[in-house]
Scaffold this motif. Structure first.
Motif, PDB file in Angstrom:
ATOM      1  N   SER A   7       0.852  -1.194   0.000  1.00 46.35           N
ATOM      2  CA  SER A   7       0.000   0.000   0.000  1.00 46.35           C
ATOM      3  C   SER A   7       0.882   1.235   0.000  1.00 46.35           C
ATOM      4  CB  SER A   7      -0.929  -0.001   1.222  1.00 46.35           C
ATOM      5  OG  SER A   7      -0.171   0.024   2.419  1.00 46.35           O
ATOM      6  N   GLY A   8       0.257   2.386  -0.243  1.00 43.38           N
ATOM      7  CA  GLY A   8       0.977   3.646  -0.167  1.00 43.38           C
ATOM      8  C   GLY A   8       1.335   4.281  -1.490  1.00 43.38           C
ATOM      9  N   GLY A   9       1.049   3.595  -2.579  1.00 40.16           N
ATOM     10  CA  GLY A   9       1.351   4.174  -3.884  1.00 40.16           C
ATOM     11  C   GLY A   9       0.407   5.315  -4.225  1.00 40.16           C
ATOM     12  N   GLY A  10       0.696   5.972  -5.340  1.00 40.08           N
ATOM     13  CA  GLY A  10      -0.154   7.066  -5.783  1.00 40.08           C
ATOM     14  C   GLY A  10       0.526   7.925  -6.814  1.00 40.08           C
ATOM     15  N   LEU A  11      -0.076   9.066  -7.075  1.00 40.58           N
ATOM     16  CA  LEU A  11       0.461  10.039  -8.021  1.00 40.58           C
ATOM     17  C   LEU A  11       1.187  11.138  -7.246  1.00 40.58           C
ATOM     18  CD1 LEU A  11       0.645  11.337 -10.868  1.00 40.58           C
ATOM     19  CD2 LEU A  11      -1.591  12.391 -10.402  1.00 40.58           C
ATOM     20  N   VAL A  12       2.414  11.411  -7.653  1.00 40.17           N
ATOM     21  CA  VAL A  12       3.215  12.422  -6.965  1.00 40.17           C
ATOM     22  C   VAL A  12       3.991  13.219  -7.999  1.00 40.17           C
ATOM     23  CG1 VAL A  12       5.145  10.826  -6.590  1.00 40.17           C
ATOM     24  CG2 VAL A  12       4.829  12.790  -5.052  1.00 40.17           C
ATOM     25  N   GLN A  13       4.252  14.471  -7.698  1.00 41.77           N
ATOM     26  CA  GLN A  13       5.030  15.305  -8.611  1.00 41.77           C
ATOM     27  C   GLN A  13       6.518  14.985  -8.489  1.00 41.77           C
ATOM     28  OE1 GLN A  13       4.058  19.411  -7.805  1.00 41.77           O
ATOM     29  NE2 GLN A  13       2.208  19.316  -9.056  1.00 41.77           N
ATOM     30  N   PRO A  14       7.278  15.233  -9.533  1.00 35.18           N
ATOM     31  CA  PRO A  14       8.733  15.057  -9.437  1.00 35.18           C
ATOM     32  C   PRO A  14       9.301  15.827  -8.249  1.00 35.18           C
ATOM     33  CG  PRO A  14       8.106  15.417 -11.709  1.00 35.18           C
ATOM     34  CD  PRO A  14       6.867  15.648 -10.891  1.00 35.18           C
ATOM     35  N   GLY A  15      10.212  15.182  -7.540  1.00 33.34           N
ATOM     36  CA  GLY A  15      10.777  15.762  -6.330  1.00 33.34           C
ATOM     37  C   GLY A  15      10.016  15.436  -5.066  1.00 33.34           C
ATOM     38  N   GLY A 100      12.086 -14.953  -2.741  1.00 33.10           N
ATOM     39  CA  GLY A 100      12.230 -14.961  -4.187  1.00 33.10           C
ATOM     40  C   GLY A 100      11.048 -15.523  -4.941  1.00 33.10           C
ATOM     41  N   VAL A 101      10.040 -16.014  -4.228  1.00 30.17           N
ATOM     42  CA  VAL A 101       8.924 -16.662  -4.912  1.00 30.17           C
ATOM     43  C   VAL A 101       7.557 -16.127  -4.544  1.00 30.17           C
ATOM     44  CG1 VAL A 101      10.169 -18.815  -5.304  1.00 30.17           C
ATOM     45  CG2 VAL A 101       8.862 -18.509  -3.193  1.00 30.17           C
ATOM     46  N   PHE A 102       7.450 -15.445  -3.425  1.00 33.21           N
ATOM     47  CA  PHE A 102       6.140 -14.944  -2.999  1.00 33.21           C
ATOM     48  C   PHE A 102       6.056 -13.440  -3.242  1.00 33.21           C
ATOM     49  CE2 PHE A 102       4.741 -18.846  -1.277  1.00 33.21           C
ATOM     50  CZ  PHE A 102       5.821 -19.446  -0.652  1.00 33.21           C
ATOM     51  N   TRP A 103       4.948 -13.022  -3.872  1.00 32.66           N
ATOM     52  CA  TRP A 103       4.764 -11.635  -4.282  1.00 32.66           C
ATOM     53  C   TRP A 103       3.440 -11.097  -3.787  1.00 32.66           C
ATOM     54  CZ3 TRP A 103       8.758  -9.496  -7.056  1.00 32.66           C
ATOM     55  CH2 TRP A 103       9.653 -10.370  -7.651  1.00 32.66           C
ATOM     56  N   GLY A 104       3.427  -9.783  -3.540  1.00 31.43           N
ATOM     57  CA  GLY A 104       2.164  -9.118  -3.306  1.00 31.43           C
ATOM     58  C   GLY A 104       1.521  -8.750  -4.633  1.00 31.43           C
ATOM     59  N   GLN A 105       0.396  -8.005  -4.550  1.00 31.47           N
ATOM     60  CA  GLN A 105      -0.329  -7.626  -5.757  1.00 31.47           C
ATOM     61  C   GLN A 105       0.270  -6.377  -6.397  1.00 31.47           C
ATOM     62  OE1 GLN A 105      -1.232  -6.723  -2.757  1.00 31.47           O
ATOM     63  NE2 GLN A 105      -1.711  -4.538  -3.006  1.00 31.47           N
ATOM     64  N   GLY A 106       1.108  -5.683  -5.653  1.00 30.40           N
ATOM     65  CA  GLY A 106       1.754  -4.475  -6.156  1.00 30.40           C
ATOM     66  C   GLY A 106       0.969  -3.216  -5.855  1.00 30.40           C
ATOM     67  N   THR A 107       1.690  -2.101  -5.866  1.00 31.04           N
ATOM     68  CA  THR A 107       1.071  -0.786  -5.698  1.00 31.04           C
ATOM     69  C   THR A 107       1.659   0.157  -6.738  1.00 31.04           C
ATOM     70  OG1 THR A 107       0.516   0.966  -4.100  1.00 31.04           O
ATOM     71  CG2 THR A 107       2.715  -0.014  -3.902  1.00 31.04           C
ATOM     72  N   GLN A 108       0.812   0.908  -7.411  1.00 34.47           N
ATOM     73  CA  GLN A 108       1.252   1.761  -8.511  1.00 34.47           C
ATOM     74  C   GLN A 108       1.820   3.071  -7.981  1.00 34.47           C
ATOM     75  OE1 GLN A 108       1.055   1.334 -12.097  1.00 34.47           O
ATOM     76  NE2 GLN A 108       2.323   3.180 -12.009  1.00 34.47           N
ATOM     77  N   VAL A 109       2.991   3.410  -8.472  1.00 36.49           N
ATOM     78  CA  VAL A 109       3.601   4.714  -8.195  1.00 36.49           C
ATOM     79  C   VAL A 109       3.755   5.440  -9.521  1.00 36.49           C
ATOM     80  CG1 VAL A 109       5.679   5.901  -7.409  1.00 36.49           C
ATOM     81  CG2 VAL A 109       4.792   3.935  -6.131  1.00 36.49           C
ATOM     82  N   THR A 110       3.181   6.629  -9.602  1.00 34.26           N
ATOM     83  CA  THR A 110       3.280   7.447 -10.801  1.00 34.26           C
ATOM     84  C   THR A 110       3.865   8.798 -10.429  1.00 34.26           C
ATOM     85  OG1 THR A 110       1.340   6.357 -11.768  1.00 34.26           O
ATOM     86  CG2 THR A 110       2.028   8.452 -12.744  1.00 34.26           C
ATOM     87  N   VAL A 111       4.982   9.131 -11.077  1.00 37.72           N
ATOM     88  CA  VAL A 111       5.653  10.405 -10.827  1.00 37.72           C
ATOM     89  C   VAL A 111       5.484  11.263 -12.077  1.00 37.72           C
ATOM     90  CG1 VAL A 111       7.777  11.549 -10.129  1.00 37.72           C
ATOM     91  CG2 VAL A 111       7.307   9.201  -9.379  1.00 37.72           C
TER      92      VAL A 111
END
Length: 113
Positions: A7-15, A100-111
């Motif tokens: 969790s914690g991903g999102g859209l953020v401005q450069p910097g 090395g084998v177990f993964w989460g679903q991922g969280t998108q980070v967009t800069v």
């Protein structure tokens, strides 16, 4: 079974900054190293950071050294990725990984501005 939830991903401005979290369950968290990976569109998944089971050993990809910080709280079964001075090229889906084998679903980070 092993369960990883980012969790914690999102859209953020450069910097800007973001802090990702990965909540783990189903295994002995404090006995395992943890890793953060990312995958940008059209690119292979790459290792971003690794932290040993007690936090005493940490490694980063050259592309994020000095900007990202991995940490963990074994009492909360959670690993974190603090990302500062974000760049457009950091845009990706970020995943946590164990063994090395177990993964989460991922969280998108967009800069992006």
């Amino acid at each position: 079974q092993v369960h990883l939830v980012e969790s914690g991903g999102g859209l953020v401005q450069p910097g800007g900054s973001l802090r990702l979290s990965c909540a783990a369950s189903g295994f002995s968290f404090s006995s395992n190293a943890m890793r953060w990976y990312r995958q940008a569109p059209g690119k292979e998944r790459e290792l971003v950071a690794t932290i040993t089971r007690d936090g005493s050993g940490i490694n980063y990809a050259d592309s994020v050294k000095g900007r990202f910080a991995i940490s963990r709280d074994n009492a909360k079964n959670t690993v974190y990725l603090q990302m500062n001075s974000l760049k457009p090229e950091d845009t990706a889906v970020y995943y946590c990984n164990v063994r090395g084998v177990f993964w989460g679903q991922g969280t998108q980070v967009t800069v992006s501005s």
